[in-house]
Design a protein around this motif. Sequence first.
Motif: not given
Length: 600
Positions: A531-536, A563-566
């Motif tokens: 959660e909340s991590l940058d996509n990269r 929604d957290d799946i990059p």
Amino acid sequence: MKLMKLYSNKNNFKTIKFNESLNIILGKVTKAYDRDRDTHNLGKTTLIEIIDFMLLKDISSNKKHIFKKHRNKFLEYEFFLEIKLNSGKFLTIKRSVQRSSRVSFKLHKECYQKFVHLIEWDHEELSINSKIPDKNAKSILNSYLGFNVLEKYGYRQTINYFLRTQADYGNVFHLNKFAGRDINWKPFLFELLGFEGSFIYQKYESEDKYNEQEKIANEIKEKFSINTAELDKINGLIDIKQQEKNEVQKLIDEFDFYLKEQGISKDLVEELESKIAKLNTDVYNLKYDIERIKEGLNIGINFNLKTVEKIFKEVNIYFPSQLKKSYEELVKFNNEITSERSKYLKESLIKKEALIKEVEKKLIELNEERKKKLAFLKEEDSFKKFKNYQAELIQIEREISDLKSKIDNIDVIKNINEQLKDLSGEIVDKTEKIQNQIQNGNKEYRNIRLLFNQLLIKIINRKGILSITPNKKGNVEFYAEIADFNKEESTSQGEGNTYKKILCVCFDLALLIHYSNKSFYRFVYHDGSLESLDNRKKLNYLELLNEVCKEYNLQIILTMIEDDIPTMKNGEKYKFNAEQIALILTDEDNNAGRLFEMEF
């Protein structure tokens, strides 16, 4: 140890089969525009609670636990957790909500079994709280696991690092689940990092003893107003008071001697009183007897024969001569009896009157003697002085006793101070040994630190440092930080919630990787770490997890919402293969997508 399967005797609980590498617990949105729904109440976090429960967490005092808070809903549920042991065999653990303190075990060779209706268990209804190791479920499970890392600690003390809930990302080392004081977790963490944890444990114990003894000494000083430097002064006061006591005792002894000279004593007074009381009783009885005798002497025969004859004539009744003769004989007999009794009474009267005179004379003598003996004691000034001497002696003896108690307490404090000195030496010794260990480091710690740094670089492209620093009391503090080597200092980035989660993740993985060649945990459960991590960074994270699982034969369980799946470079969502999706939870209308297919 890895997790293989979790299931229940109730069909509305979703059976979960875990693979041996990366597992995703996914929360999906089916009603994207329904504002009354979200993907945060589907059971992702509940699942970790159930796994912890199946690994024999004691919930008896945890009122917030799902099985306590909603006990009536789950009363008939039994759960089964199949784990893979490091030996290659499989173990199924059975535990019910209703009898949560009881656990059963079944060892087997094949995985993904279903033992809902199994009758024969290898160990059945073991207590998790039994004092007997052979009957304690945690002890038995510890034996099955066969860990050779931190063998003197039970698996329940280390498992918390590998079951990270949302509440356990606040601090890399001190998890929310660690209750109580630092002594309960710092020694085993220190040892987990390759150091000698017993030094920390012993230091805390010595500090506890030191604080306890110091508290006792302070309480004695405060309660009895003691100054240990005044020992000589107190001894001098005792000598003065002892002299005063001797002087008063001398006066009392002289007074008592005078009493003895006069023949006065308590026993004598009591004896006189007893004799006088007896003689008074004798006088009373004699007087009573004399009065009765005098009354008896005044009683005679009151019978007139002529009066009887006259009565007979008046009623015209014949008075025979024979009857007259009988009456005369009776009167004569009674007169003789009366004369004899009077003679006896007169003799008795004379004796008793003589005896009463003797008794009364003796009474006069005893009363006079008592009067003389008690004359001195009844003299107010003398008796009052005697009583004052006694009271003064008692007061002096009390003061001497208090002074001696102070000396005794000073001795106690001196002994305590000696103990404090020894304990202080022990604390210093343990502090030095701990600091020497930190300065010298060790192979395990260096490797774990390097792994931690490598993992952090791969995920967020930042260097990280694990460090251990003594605090003001010489106790260890653990730190995990993002380092800025250009400035040779740590940065505040590690304080952010997002990066703090990554620091926790990297520490847990570093431990698993370092001990992957030993018998230890082979799995970790991270709840919502993406959660909340940058996509990269998410892509880096998932790539790393796949590499770690494959290279070190580890199992990683990750919960996330859809929604957290990059998103990948091609614009598509990162795809997990079917085997990696261990469970999908959704917000469907009929609750069928939830873990228990119901709300609570």
